[in-house]
Write a protein that holds these residues in place. Sequence first.
Motif, PDB file in Angstrom:
ATOM      1  N   ILE A   6       0.725  -5.657  -2.950  1.00 54.30           N
ATOM      2  CA  ILE A   6      -0.573  -5.537  -3.601  1.00 54.30           C
ATOM      3  C   ILE A   6      -0.573  -4.251  -4.411  1.00 54.30           C
ATOM      4  O   ILE A   6      -0.490  -3.160  -3.863  1.00 54.30           O
ATOM      5  CB  ILE A   6      -1.711  -5.538  -2.568  1.00 54.30           C
ATOM      6  CG1 ILE A   6      -1.706  -6.863  -1.825  1.00 54.30           C
ATOM      7  CG2 ILE A   6      -3.044  -5.271  -3.238  1.00 54.30           C
ATOM      8  CD1 ILE A   6      -2.664  -6.932  -0.673  1.00 54.30           C
ATOM      9  N   GLU A   7      -0.648  -4.402  -5.709  1.00 52.42           N
ATOM     10  CA  GLU A   7      -0.612  -3.247  -6.606  1.00 52.42           C
ATOM     11  C   GLU A   7      -2.004  -2.794  -7.031  1.00 52.42           C
ATOM     12  O   GLU A   7      -2.231  -1.622  -7.259  1.00 52.42           O
ATOM     13  CB  GLU A   7       0.213  -3.585  -7.848  1.00 52.42           C
ATOM     14  CG  GLU A   7       1.669  -3.848  -7.534  1.00 52.42           C
ATOM     15  CD  GLU A   7       2.466  -4.259  -8.755  1.00 52.42           C
ATOM     16  OE1 GLU A   7       1.878  -4.392  -9.849  1.00 52.42           O
ATOM     17  OE2 GLU A   7       3.682  -4.465  -8.610  1.00 52.42           O
ATOM     18  N   PHE A  12      -7.812  -6.805  -5.448  1.00 51.31           N
ATOM     19  CA  PHE A  12      -7.706  -7.430  -4.133  1.00 51.31           C
ATOM     20  C   PHE A  12      -9.057  -7.423  -3.427  1.00 51.31           C
ATOM     21  O   PHE A  12      -9.494  -8.435  -2.879  1.00 51.31           O
ATOM     22  CB  PHE A  12      -6.647  -6.726  -3.284  1.00 51.31           C
ATOM     23  CG  PHE A  12      -6.657  -7.168  -1.852  1.00 51.31           C
ATOM     24  CD1 PHE A  12      -6.216  -8.447  -1.503  1.00 51.31           C
ATOM     25  CD2 PHE A  12      -7.120  -6.323  -0.852  1.00 51.31           C
ATOM     26  CE1 PHE A  12      -6.242  -8.863  -0.178  1.00 51.31           C
ATOM     27  CE2 PHE A  12      -7.143  -6.736   0.468  1.00 51.31           C
ATOM     28  CZ  PHE A  12      -6.708  -8.004   0.803  1.00 51.31           C
ATOM     29  N   MET A  13      -9.733  -6.288  -3.422  1.00 49.50           N
ATOM     30  CA  MET A  13     -11.031  -6.190  -2.751  1.00 49.50           C
ATOM     31  C   MET A  13     -12.087  -7.067  -3.428  1.00 49.50           C
ATOM     32  O   MET A  13     -12.972  -7.595  -2.763  1.00 49.50           O
ATOM     33  CB  MET A  13     -11.496  -4.738  -2.679  1.00 49.50           C
ATOM     34  CG  MET A  13     -10.721  -3.946  -1.657  1.00 49.50           C
ATOM     35  SD  MET A  13     -10.814  -4.714  -0.021  1.00 49.50           S
ATOM     36  CE  MET A  13     -10.031  -3.487   0.950  1.00 49.50           C
ATOM     37  N   SER A  14     -11.990  -7.245  -4.736  1.00 47.84           N
ATOM     38  CA  SER A  14     -12.945  -8.131  -5.414  1.00 47.84           C
ATOM     39  C   SER A  14     -12.714  -9.580  -4.988  1.00 47.84           C
ATOM     40  O   SER A  14     -13.663 -10.354  -4.874  1.00 47.84           O
ATOM     41  CB  SER A  14     -12.867  -7.982  -6.930  1.00 47.84           C
ATOM     42  OG  SER A  14     -11.724  -8.611  -7.453  1.00 47.84           O
ATOM     43  N   HIS A  50      -3.900   5.725   1.176  1.00 45.93           N
ATOM     44  CA  HIS A  50      -3.892   7.172   1.014  1.00 45.93           C
ATOM     45  C   HIS A  50      -2.577   7.675   0.420  1.00 45.93           C
ATOM     46  O   HIS A  50      -2.581   8.477  -0.511  1.00 45.93           O
ATOM     47  CB  HIS A  50      -4.153   7.843   2.369  1.00 45.93           C
ATOM     48  CG  HIS A  50      -4.135   9.327   2.318  1.00 45.93           C
ATOM     49  ND1 HIS A  50      -5.092  10.041   1.648  1.00 45.93           N
ATOM     50  CD2 HIS A  50      -3.265  10.221   2.832  1.00 45.93           C
ATOM     51  CE1 HIS A  50      -4.807  11.331   1.753  1.00 45.93           C
ATOM     52  NE2 HIS A  50      -3.716  11.463   2.472  1.00 45.93           N
ATOM     53  N   ASN A  51      -1.483   7.208   0.921  1.00 43.42           N
ATOM     54  CA  ASN A  51      -0.193   7.747   0.494  1.00 43.42           C
ATOM     55  C   ASN A  51       0.623   6.787  -0.357  1.00 43.42           C
ATOM     56  O   ASN A  51       1.726   7.125  -0.752  1.00 43.42           O
ATOM     57  CB  ASN A  51       0.634   8.142   1.727  1.00 43.42           C
ATOM     58  CG  ASN A  51       0.005   9.301   2.463  1.00 43.42           C
ATOM     59  OD1 ASN A  51      -0.559  10.198   1.852  1.00 43.42           O
ATOM     60  ND2 ASN A  51       0.084   9.270   3.770  1.00 43.42           N
ATOM     61  N   GLU A  52       0.126   5.598  -0.604  1.00 51.15           N
ATOM     62  CA  GLU A  52       0.920   4.629  -1.346  1.00 51.15           C
ATOM     63  C   GLU A  52       0.094   4.002  -2.452  1.00 51.15           C
ATOM     64  O   GLU A  52      -1.071   3.710  -2.279  1.00 51.15           O
ATOM     65  CB  GLU A  52       1.404   3.510  -0.413  1.00 51.15           C
ATOM     66  CG  GLU A  52       2.343   3.996   0.661  1.00 51.15           C
ATOM     67  CD  GLU A  52       2.882   2.850   1.499  1.00 51.15           C
ATOM     68  OE1 GLU A  52       3.152   1.781   0.925  1.00 51.15           O
ATOM     69  OE2 GLU A  52       3.025   3.042   2.701  1.00 51.15           O
ATOM     70  N   SER A  53       0.716   3.773  -3.585  1.00 51.61           N
ATOM     71  CA  SER A  53       0.026   3.062  -4.653  1.00 51.61           C
ATOM     72  C   SER A  53       0.308   1.569  -4.586  1.00 51.61           C
ATOM     73  O   SER A  53      -0.336   0.777  -5.241  1.00 51.61           O
ATOM     74  CB  SER A  53       0.460   3.609  -6.016  1.00 51.61           C
ATOM     75  OG  SER A  53       1.853   3.445  -6.174  1.00 51.61           O
ATOM     76  N   MET A  75      -2.527 -14.389  -4.266  1.00 55.86           N
ATOM     77  CA  MET A  75      -1.177 -13.988  -3.889  1.00 55.86           C
ATOM     78  C   MET A  75      -0.134 -14.579  -4.826  1.00 55.86           C
ATOM     79  O   MET A  75       0.832 -13.926  -5.202  1.00 55.86           O
ATOM     80  CB  MET A  75      -0.885 -14.417  -2.458  1.00 55.86           C
ATOM     81  CG  MET A  75       0.428 -13.894  -1.922  1.00 55.86           C
ATOM     82  SD  MET A  75       0.654 -14.128  -0.155  1.00 55.86           S
ATOM     83  CE  MET A  75       0.665 -15.891   0.006  1.00 55.86           C
ATOM     84  N   PHE A  76      -0.331 -15.832  -5.209  1.00 53.19           N
ATOM     85  CA  PHE A  76       0.680 -16.502  -6.040  1.00 53.19           C
ATOM     86  C   PHE A  76       0.333 -16.516  -7.522  1.00 53.19           C
ATOM     87  O   PHE A  76       1.035 -17.140  -8.307  1.00 53.19           O
ATOM     88  CB  PHE A  76       0.908 -17.925  -5.536  1.00 53.19           C
ATOM     89  CG  PHE A  76       1.555 -17.960  -4.186  1.00 53.19           C
ATOM     90  CD1 PHE A  76       2.856 -17.521  -4.017  1.00 53.19           C
ATOM     91  CD2 PHE A  76       0.850 -18.401  -3.075  1.00 53.19           C
ATOM     92  CE1 PHE A  76       3.453 -17.540  -2.768  1.00 53.19           C
ATOM     93  CE2 PHE A  76       1.443 -18.431  -1.824  1.00 53.19           C
ATOM     94  CZ  PHE A  76       2.744 -17.991  -1.662  1.00 53.19           C
TER      95      PHE A  76
END
Length: 78
Positions: A6-7, A12-14, A50-53, A75-76
């Motif tokens: 997930i970039e 994703f939250m939407s 926090h630590n990953e994009s 996802m696809f």
Amino acid sequence: MKLYNIENVEEFMSIVDKCKGTVELVSKEGDRLNLKSQLTKFVTVTELFHNESLIKELDLVAYEKEDIELLMKYMFGN
């Protein structure tokens, strides 16, 4: 279901917000966090990202068939 790579957290939250039923994030310890809850969403997003994009893997549980389909499309890629 597992979602990978997930970039775009906002996108994703939407998608989660569009789900009609409960969508839960399952932690490594087996705890289930309701991603539809604003407080849980804030705490989870802050901790996870926090630590990953890039989020490499998420384990989710969705209960409504339509929500599962929506998450699978995300996802696809449609």
